[in-house]
Design a protein around this motif. Structure first.
Motif, PDB file in Angstrom:
ATOM      1  N   ASP A  21       0.840  -1.193   0.000  1.00 38.39           N
ATOM      2  CA  ASP A  21       0.000   0.000   0.000  1.00 38.39           C
ATOM      3  C   ASP A  21       0.875   1.243   0.000  1.00 38.39           C
ATOM      4  O   ASP A  21       2.098   1.165  -0.067  1.00 38.39           O
ATOM      5  N   GLU A  22       0.240   2.396   0.069  1.00 34.31           N
ATOM      6  CA  GLU A  22       0.959   3.671   0.014  1.00 34.31           C
ATOM      7  C   GLU A  22       1.943   3.829   1.167  1.00 34.31           C
ATOM      8  O   GLU A  22       2.973   4.479   1.042  1.00 34.31           O
ATOM      9  N   GLU A  23       1.604   3.222   2.325  1.00 39.40           N
ATOM     10  CA  GLU A  23       2.440   3.414   3.505  1.00 39.40           C
ATOM     11  C   GLU A  23       3.731   2.612   3.447  1.00 39.40           C
ATOM     12  O   GLU A  23       4.672   2.869   4.185  1.00 39.40           O
ATOM     13  N   GLU A  24       3.761   1.613   2.566  1.00 36.05           N
ATOM     14  CA  GLU A  24       4.954   0.768   2.494  1.00 36.05           C
ATOM     15  C   GLU A  24       6.051   1.512   1.738  1.00 36.05           C
ATOM     16  O   GLU A  24       5.950   1.738   0.540  1.00 36.05           O
ATOM     17  N   ILE A  25       7.101   1.907   2.441  1.00 38.63           N
ATOM     18  CA  ILE A  25       8.135   2.712   1.803  1.00 38.63           C
ATOM     19  C   ILE A  25       9.496   2.025   1.770  1.00 38.63           C
ATOM     20  O   ILE A  25      10.419   2.509   1.136  1.00 38.63           O
ATOM     21  N   GLU A  26       9.629   0.879   2.428  1.00 40.72           N
ATOM     22  CA  GLU A  26      10.951   0.272   2.551  1.00 40.72           C
ATOM     23  C   GLU A  26      11.106  -1.057   1.826  1.00 40.72           C
ATOM     24  O   GLU A  26      12.214  -1.573   1.734  1.00 40.72           O
ATOM     25  N   SER A  27      10.024  -1.638   1.326  1.00 41.61           N
ATOM     26  CA  SER A  27      10.166  -2.946   0.684  1.00 41.61           C
ATOM     27  C   SER A  27       9.128  -3.148  -0.410  1.00 41.61           C
ATOM     28  O   SER A  27       8.107  -2.467  -0.458  1.00 41.61           O
ATOM     29  N   GLY A  28       9.423  -4.081  -1.288  1.00 41.40           N
ATOM     30  CA  GLY A  28       8.517  -4.421  -2.371  1.00 41.40           C
ATOM     31  C   GLY A  28       8.968  -5.717  -3.013  1.00 41.40           C
ATOM     32  O   GLY A  28       9.979  -6.309  -2.614  1.00 41.40           O
ATOM     33  N   LEU A  29       8.232  -6.176  -4.013  1.00 37.41           N
ATOM     34  CA  LEU A  29       8.582  -7.405  -4.722  1.00 37.41           C
ATOM     35  C   LEU A  29       8.791  -7.077  -6.194  1.00 37.41           C
ATOM     36  O   LEU A  29       7.868  -6.645  -6.883  1.00 37.41           O
ATOM     37  N   LEU A  30      10.017  -7.267  -6.657  1.00 36.85           N
ATOM     38  CA  LEU A  30      10.347  -7.028  -8.057  1.00 36.85           C
ATOM     39  C   LEU A  30       9.928  -8.254  -8.871  1.00 36.85           C
ATOM     40  O   LEU A  30      10.217  -9.389  -8.494  1.00 36.85           O
ATOM     41  N   VAL A  31       9.251  -8.010  -9.990  1.00 31.60           N
ATOM     42  CA  VAL A  31       8.656  -9.102 -10.766  1.00 31.60           C
ATOM     43  C   VAL A  31       8.977  -8.950 -12.246  1.00 31.60           C
ATOM     44  O   VAL A  31       8.969  -7.842 -12.789  1.00 31.60           O
ATOM     45  N   THR A  32       9.245 -10.076 -12.889  1.00 30.86           N
ATOM     46  CA  THR A  32       9.325 -10.132 -14.342  1.00 30.86           C
ATOM     47  C   THR A  32       8.841 -11.508 -14.782  1.00 30.86           C
ATOM     48  O   THR A  32       8.786 -12.446 -13.979  1.00 30.86           O
ATOM     49  N   SER A  33       8.490 -11.637 -16.037  1.00 31.29           N
ATOM     50  CA  SER A  33       7.996 -12.918 -16.539  1.00 31.29           C
ATOM     51  C   SER A  33       9.140 -13.903 -16.750  1.00 31.29           C
ATOM     52  O   SER A  33      10.224 -13.538 -17.207  1.00 31.29           O
ATOM     53  N   ALA A  34       8.879 -15.167 -16.422  1.00 28.31           N
ATOM     54  CA  ALA A  34       9.861 -16.217 -16.688  1.00 28.31           C
ATOM     55  C   ALA A  34       9.927 -16.534 -18.180  1.00 28.31           C
ATOM     56  O   ALA A  34      10.903 -17.117 -18.656  1.00 28.31           O
ATOM     57  N   HIS A  35       8.903 -16.124 -18.898  1.00 27.81           N
ATOM     58  CA  HIS A  35       8.781 -16.456 -20.324  1.00 27.81           C
ATOM     59  C   HIS A  35       9.925 -15.871 -21.148  1.00 27.81           C
ATOM     60  O   HIS A  35      10.350 -16.462 -22.145  1.00 27.81           O
ATOM     61  N   TYR A  36      10.412 -14.687 -20.729  1.00 28.89           N
ATOM     62  CA  TYR A  36      11.472 -14.010 -21.482  1.00 28.89           C
ATOM     63  C   TYR A  36      12.755 -13.889 -20.664  1.00 28.89           C
ATOM     64  O   TYR A  36      13.517 -12.944 -20.828  1.00 28.89           O
ATOM     65  N   PHE A  37      12.996 -14.829 -19.778  1.00 29.71           N
ATOM     66  CA  PHE A  37      14.123 -14.686 -18.862  1.00 29.71           C
ATOM     67  C   PHE A  37      15.460 -14.884 -19.579  1.00 29.71           C
ATOM     68  O   PHE A  37      15.586 -15.734 -20.460  1.00 29.71           O
ATOM     69  N   THR A  38      16.457 -14.090 -19.185  1.00 28.15           N
ATOM     70  CA  THR A  38      17.772 -14.116 -19.826  1.00 28.15           C
ATOM     71  C   THR A  38      18.876 -14.132 -18.768  1.00 28.15           C
ATOM     72  O   THR A  38      18.639 -13.783 -17.609  1.00 28.15           O
TER      73      THR A  38
END
Length: 386
Positions: A21-38
């Protein structure tokens, strides 16, 4: 819209960052598709020597990937696998090829335990089942019409070499689109539903007359019940109890727990209030099922508490989910709630699905010599407000 932009980023082999949410300022989850992984993406996504891959359960079933045990899907534990190649290559190439093989179901490929790809399994309904970033990661990939496999990395500002004041600054400096978990949930709620109303009628109880609605969970075919009293309007604050099934307590009046007493008290509260809803959710034994609950009883008779017994059987302390209950409430026209509960996690769980919790209404029942240890454990280990 941010969600549509995030879907487009995933579709075009880029990254996005999921936050609670908006209050979360110190962490997150970085995401990308496995379909185009390099191999280049391995350098970005590697975490403690491994890359984390989140799969839809159907994907795991199709591939026959080895897991720790049959409870893997429920427990969401991690299994590590290696992609085995005949030719020696760099670690980055090996990991990338392994993820591509899993994502695109390339044959032939083999798996072995203890490799560099940590596999997590999400829930079938994604964020509509559980308000979680891992579920959100696979949902974004599915919405982008790609293979149901997402590569993820937990981002913590405290652990980054280059310091940022907030997670939004980190995302901006790397040109990552931010998507909030709640926005994704609302996006899916507008387009998907995993419940269907089967039938309805009227039931007369010692607490008065209620309308009774039977809803079917399309994923596991379980039937959940909503007992409704009075008029339900979106603008009204509705008194609600989300009660998880307890056959032993609700029907046979077991003295081991306080479930049956809480159910009766909730029905009485709603009756006296003149309006409200009691949901009866098929989540026996905090989600482990009746037979496993009986096994847990035997362990408790040997001295373990209710949490230790569940964990001894290989389960988490509490496996209940609130996404289906939230969908039922929304179907019934509920937006604002006064929640009958002693469990703070239930408040958090329902809040994540776009419902406003106006206040908590306590459900205190008398203890006895048989459930005193159980209640103390709920307070100490599960955070219940008793």
């Amino acid at each position: 819209m941010t969600v549509k932009k995030a879907i487009n980023e995933i579709k075009n082999a880029r990254f996005c960052l999921i936050i609670d949410d908006e209050e979360e300022i110190e962490s997150g989850l970085l995401v990308t598709s496995a379909h185009y992984f390099t191999p280049e993406k391995v350098k970005i996504m590697i975490d403690k020597g491994n890359v984390n891959l989140v799969l839809h359960p159907e994907k795991v079933s199709q591939l026959g990937i080895p897991v720790k045990n049959s409870l893997f899907n429920i427990k969401k534990e991690i299994a590590s696998v290696s992609y085995l190649q005949k030719d020696k290559t760099s670690k980055d190439v090996n990991i990338a090829n392994g993820i591509l093989a899993i994502s695109n179901e390339i044959d032939p490929f083999d798996f072995e335990l203890s490799g560099n790809i940590n596999i997590h399994i999400c829930r079938q309904m994604g964020v509509l089942r559980k308000s979680s970033k891992f579920e959100a990661a696979v949902d974004l990939v599915k919405l982008a019409n790609l293979s149901c496999a997402a590569v993820v990395k937990k981002i913590s500002l405290k652990k980054l070499e280059v310091k940022h004041k907030a997670i939004k600054d980190y995302a901006k400096s790397n040109n990552y689109t931010i998507v909030k978990l709640r926005d994704l949930i609302n996006y899916k709620l507008e387009r998907e539903s995993y419940i269907t109303l089967i039938d309805q009628g009227v039931i007369k109880t010692q607490f008065g007359k209620f309308k009774m609605f039977a809803f079917k969970d399309k994923v596991n075919n379980k039937i959940h019940i909503a007992l409704v009293k009075g008029e339900i309007k979106p603008e009204k604050d509705i008194l609600v109890r989300v009660h998880s099934e307890c056959l032993t307590g609700d029907v046979f009046h077991s003295l081991r727990c306080d479930c049956g007493n809480q159910l009766s008290l909730a029905l009485n509260h709603v009756a006296e209030n003149g309006s409200g809803i009691v949901l009866y959710m098929r989540q026996e034994g905090r989600g482990i099922g009746l037979l496993n609950k009986l096994k847990a009883y035997k362990l408790q008779d040997k001295g373990l508490d209710t949490v230790e017994a569940n964990q001894k059987l290989g389960f988490q302390a509490d496996l209940r989910e609130y996404g289906v209950g939230a969908q039922i409430l929304r179907y019934l026209g509920v937006k604002k709630i006064s929640l009958l509960t002693n469990n703070p996690k239930k408040i958090i769980g329902l809040k994540g699905f776009g419902l406003t919790i106006h206040k908590r209404v306590a459900l205190y029942t008398d203890s006895n010599s048989h459930n005193r240890k159980y209640l103390k454990t709920k307070k100490k280990k599960l955070g219940h407000m008793l």
